[in-house]
Write a protein that holds these residues in place. Structure first.
Motif, PDB file in Angstrom:
ATOM      1  N   ILE A   1      -3.525   0.877  18.294  1.00  0.00           N
ATOM      2  CA  ILE A   1      -2.139   1.096  17.844  1.00  0.00           C
ATOM      3  C   ILE A   1      -1.341  -0.192  18.063  1.00  0.00           C
ATOM      4  O   ILE A   1      -1.299  -0.722  19.175  1.00  0.00           O
ATOM      5  N   MET A   2      -0.755  -0.724  16.990  1.00  0.00           N
ATOM      6  CA  MET A   2       0.049  -1.943  17.149  1.00  0.00           C
ATOM      7  C   MET A   2       1.541  -1.661  16.980  1.00  0.00           C
ATOM      8  O   MET A   2       2.376  -2.476  17.372  1.00  0.00           O
ATOM      9  N   LEU A   3       1.876  -0.506  16.379  1.00  0.00           N
ATOM     10  CA  LEU A   3       3.277  -0.147  16.191  1.00  0.00           C
ATOM     11  C   LEU A   3       3.381   1.368  16.052  1.00  0.00           C
ATOM     12  O   LEU A   3       2.562   1.987  15.370  1.00  0.00           O
ATOM     13  N   VAL A   4       4.391   1.936  16.699  1.00  0.00           N
ATOM     14  CA  VAL A   4       4.644   3.377  16.568  1.00  0.00           C
ATOM     15  C   VAL A   4       5.739   3.567  15.525  1.00  0.00           C
ATOM     16  O   VAL A   4       6.808   2.989  15.634  1.00  0.00           O
ATOM     17  N   LEU A   5       5.437   4.366  14.495  1.00  0.00           N
ATOM     18  CA  LEU A   5       6.446   4.646  13.464  1.00  0.00           C
ATOM     19  C   LEU A   5       7.036   6.040  13.638  1.00  0.00           C
ATOM     20  O   LEU A   5       8.110   6.341  13.134  1.00  0.00           O
ATOM     21  N   GLY A   6       6.300   6.892  14.310  1.00  0.00           N
ATOM     22  CA  GLY A   6       6.739   8.265  14.553  1.00  0.00           C
ATOM     23  C   GLY A   6       5.748   8.877  15.514  1.00  0.00           C
ATOM     24  O   GLY A   6       4.773   8.229  15.878  1.00  0.00           O
ATOM     25  N   GLU A   7       5.984  10.119  15.908  1.00  0.00           N
ATOM     26  CA  GLU A   7       5.100  10.701  16.921  1.00  0.00           C
ATOM     27  C   GLU A   7       3.657  10.821  16.453  1.00  0.00           C
ATOM     28  O   GLU A   7       2.738  10.830  17.266  1.00  0.00           O
ATOM     29  N   ARG A   8       3.449  10.890  15.120  1.00  0.00           N
ATOM     30  CA  ARG A   8       2.083  10.985  14.588  1.00  0.00           C
ATOM     31  C   ARG A   8       1.808   9.885  13.562  1.00  0.00           C
ATOM     32  O   ARG A   8       0.895   9.997  12.747  1.00  0.00           O
ATOM     33  N   SER A   9       2.599   8.839  13.577  1.00  0.00           N
ATOM     34  CA  SER A   9       2.465   7.799  12.549  1.00  0.00           C
ATOM     35  C   SER A   9       2.446   6.410  13.191  1.00  0.00           C
ATOM     36  O   SER A   9       3.322   6.078  14.000  1.00  0.00           O
ATOM     37  N   PHE A  10       1.436   5.625  12.838  1.00  0.00           N
ATOM     38  CA  PHE A  10       1.198   4.356  13.526  1.00  0.00           C
ATOM     39  C   PHE A  10       0.729   3.275  12.564  1.00  0.00           C
ATOM     40  O   PHE A  10       0.190   3.571  11.498  1.00  0.00           O
ATOM     41  N   LYS A  11       0.897   2.028  12.974  1.00  0.00           N
ATOM     42  CA  LYS A  11       0.242   0.921  12.269  1.00  0.00           C
ATOM     43  C   LYS A  11      -0.921   0.442  13.109  1.00  0.00           C
ATOM     44  O   LYS A  11      -0.820   0.381  14.346  1.00  0.00           O
ATOM     45  N   ARG A  12      -2.019   0.108  12.428  1.00  0.00           N
ATOM     46  CA  ARG A  12      -3.189  -0.432  13.129  1.00  0.00           C
ATOM     47  C   ARG A  12      -3.903  -1.442  12.234  1.00  0.00           C
ATOM     48  O   ARG A  12      -3.830  -1.376  11.005  1.00  0.00           O
ATOM     49  N   PRO A  13      -4.624  -2.399  12.836  1.00  0.00           N
ATOM     50  CA  PRO A  13      -5.311  -3.417  12.043  1.00  0.00           C
ATOM     51  C   PRO A  13      -6.692  -2.956  11.578  1.00  0.00           C
ATOM     52  O   PRO A  13      -7.386  -2.220  12.288  1.00  0.00           O
ATOM     53  N   THR A  14      -7.075  -3.367  10.368  1.00  0.00           N
ATOM     54  CA  THR A  14      -8.447  -3.171   9.883  1.00  0.00           C
ATOM     55  C   THR A  14      -8.923  -4.517   9.333  1.00  0.00           C
ATOM     56  O   THR A  14      -8.132  -5.464   9.247  1.00  0.00           O
ATOM     57  N   TYR A  15     -10.198  -4.596   8.950  1.00  0.00           N
ATOM     58  CA  TYR A  15     -10.757  -5.837   8.394  1.00  0.00           C
ATOM     59  C   TYR A  15     -10.377  -7.057   9.244  1.00  0.00           C
ATOM     60  O   TYR A  15      -9.790  -8.017   8.748  1.00  0.00           O
ATOM     61  N   ALA A  16     -10.679  -6.991  10.527  1.00  0.00           N
ATOM     62  CA  ALA A  16     -10.399  -8.104  11.444  1.00  0.00           C
ATOM     63  C   ALA A  16      -8.936  -8.542  11.374  1.00  0.00           C
ATOM     64  O   ALA A  16      -8.622  -9.722  11.484  1.00  0.00           O
ATOM     65  N   GLY A  17      -8.052  -7.576  11.181  1.00  0.00           N
ATOM     66  CA  GLY A  17      -6.622  -7.892  11.172  1.00  0.00           C
ATOM     67  C   GLY A  17      -6.107  -8.389   9.841  1.00  0.00           C
ATOM     68  O   GLY A  17      -4.935  -8.747   9.717  1.00  0.00           O
TER      69      GLY A  17
END
Lengths: 248, 315
Positions: free
Chosen positions: B119-135
């Motif tokens: 998890i790199m950022l919380v957008l909501g209680e069930r919503s997040f940003k995360r990295p894929t493909y080596a960022g």
């Protein structure tokens, strides 16, 4: 002992993926696809265990589109005995994939499962641990060395602090890290031979697997770009710059 | 309102540096409770005190059990599940350490829910940003269903919280049958007085260009002069120059120091994935076309064996 090995079809290691401008995902048209590098290491380790007389059969499994047959053929050319494609047009996430493997372990009576520690597309790194949880068996993640004894294995794991060694009873799920081995090169005659090896195709329904609750991907975007840097001419200039920024 | 259970890490009574970072993430979840659970065998008091002091933590629970002497995912996961179910938590979080990444998916599968990695950022209680493909592709994900949200927190995305009001500490005993199929044997750790790679404000890393384990001395020497931790590229680790725990990148450690100096590292995308959040990136490489210069704030082209001793004298 029969070993099941996971083989995922992913964008090749050397491709720099581009995010689609509409945010719907990454551009995959015409992009080179390969076996996930960690899965290639997993296949190699299974083959070495068979060659050392510790295993009798290596079955490679992919869950994905029909095109994943290509990656299964690569694993067969490396030396796997047979392949199973669990066909799914929709990409399956970790928990669903773990459920598929759990069914296959039961069906095939496998004594060991070796998976890559993560796939280099979604970078989730979850399937081996989830599978071990569903099977109620041991997991040895990030393996850099494995040794099979009668009914157990001694596994050296790459952890943040260094190397950790654990013993796990079989059946178990091992996840392969980079330094477990160096996968063999496939020779042309092996590619020809691989075409004749058996490959079964199943569906999630054939295995009685319901897709698990998943993460809904609502947007894909490029990472924030780093501001353009510049080159300095000398060590003196570098030190001066870093001192100006308060970094030295 | 969410109720967050954090799997805290400790070694010999010392609280893991990532716990404060996970707490920082938990605070973004509109949390009414943030509870840190610590697993160990008889030496948890000082780690519990340190966790209780972290700003935002509302309670610390300690689970003292001889089986937790060297916490292993297969043994800790069922204990976490018991805590999560008894306490009615909405979220279970851990760090993206090797232990966190090994444990959280097992917890999630036992709970029958998906897991959010990094998890790199919380957008909501069930919503997040995360990295894929080596960022190289950042995805926004929503956790479907109404089950517990399980996730690992990308440490490099969150500065640790400071200290606040002291939270209560509670020792709990869990009535959970622990499996015997997994047994700790040993651990090899290179002893070092240098700063910790994961949390150091300055890091100097060497790559294939350094050439040998012997030559790596030049990296250590410069790092010591500026008080930096030492890292390495995958190529340098694969070649046996330095041990695996020094690897920085997609599959090694992901770090965010204020200053990152890459020496003799070409800058494969997998390495860049580990340093994207560094404050200032300096690259020293003899190949002026090396991709590392595309992300470096300051680049110096030249022979590292000449430049590093020169830099060491100048600082």
């Amino acid at each position: 002992m029969k070993i099941l090995v996971g083989v995922k079809r992913v964008v090749d290691y050397n491709v720099r993926v581009q995010v689609k401008p509409d945010g719907s995902g990454v551009a995959l048209d015409g992009v080179k696809m390969s076996v996930n590098p960690f899965d290639e290491i997993a296949v190699e380790e299974a083959l070495r265990l068979r060659e050392a007389g510790k295993a009798t059969e290596v079955v490679v499994v992919s869950i994905g589109p029909v095109a994943a047959q290509e990656q299964l053929r690569t694993a067969l050319a490396m030396g796997a005995d047979r392949a199973i494609l669990v066909e799914s047009a929709e990409a399956c996430q970790s928990l669903t994939v773990a459920r598929v493997f759990a069914k296959l372990v039961e069906k095939e009576q496998a004594g060991l499962v070796i998976l890559g520690k993560q796939a280099i597309d979604d970078d989730a790194g979850q399937t081996p641990q989830m599978l071990a949880a569903l099977l109620g068996c041991a997991q040895a993640s990030y393996a850099s060395k494995v040794e099979v004894n009668d009914n157990s294995m001694r596994v050296t794991q790459e952890v943040d602090a260094g190397l950790q060694t654990i013993d796990v009873d079989l059946p178990a799920v091992i996840s392969a890290d980079l330094r477990l081995n160096e996968p063999r090169y496939v020779k042309l005659p092996d590619i020809m031979k691989a075409k004749k090896k058996p490959m079964d195709t199943l569906s999630l329904a054939d295995l009685g697997v319901e897709p698990a609750a998943a993460l809904k991907v609502v947007k894909t975007e490029a990472p924030a770009a780093r501001g353009g840097g510049r080159k300095v001419a000398s060590a003196e200039e570098l030190v001066k710059e870093l001192k100006n920024k308060g970094l030295l | 309102m969410s109720k967050v259970l954090i799997i805290g890490e400790q070694t010999g009574g010392v609280l893991g540096q990532a716990v404060g970072r996970v707490v920082a993430c938990a605070k973004e979840l509109n949390a009414s409770e943030v509870v840190v659970a610590l697993f160990g065998a008889g030496d948890l008091a000082s780690a519990a005190d340190a966790a209780a002091a972290l700003d935002g933590v509302t309670r610390v629970v300690t689970v003292d059990n001889p089986a937790n002497d060297h916490p292993l995912a297969a043994l800790v996961a069922p204990q976490v599940v018991a805590l999560a179910q008894q306490g009615g938590y909405s979220h279970v979080l851990g760090s993206n350490s090797s232990f966190g990444k090994d444990t959280l998916p097992r917890v999630a599968a036992l709970l029958g829910v998906p897991q959010v990695t990094d998890i790199m950022l919380v957008l909501g209680e069930r919503s997040f940003k995360r990295p894929t493909y080596a960022g190289n592709a950042i995805v926004t994900v929503e956790v479907a269903g109404d089950g517990v949200v399980c996730g690992t927190v990308r440490s490099a995305s969150y500065p640790a919280v400071g200290n606040g009001d002291k939270a209560p500490v509670e020792a709990v005993s869990l009535d959970v049958a622990l499996p015997s199929h997994t047994r700790y044997i040993s651990q090899e750790t290179s002893k070092s007085d240098r700063p910790d790679l994961q949390s150091a404000p300055k890091v100097v890393s060497g790559g294939r260009g350094v050439g040998s384990a012997e030559n790596f001395k030049i990296i250590f020497s410069f790092a010591d002069k500026i008080g930096a931790a030492v890292g390495a590229s995958r190529a340098a680790v694969d070649a046996g120059f330095v041990p695996n725990e020094m690897q920085v990148g997609q599959t090694g450690k992901i770090i965010a120091p204020g200053l990152y100096v890459a020496v003799g590292i070409s800058g494969a995308i997998q390495h860049l994935a580990g340093i994207k959040d560094a404050g200032t990136i300096v690259a020293i490489n003899k190949d002026e076309e090396a991709p590392i210069f595309e992300v470096a704030d300051l680049g110096l082209v030249g022979d590292l064996f000449q430049l590093l001793p020169e830099l060491e004298k100048l600082v």
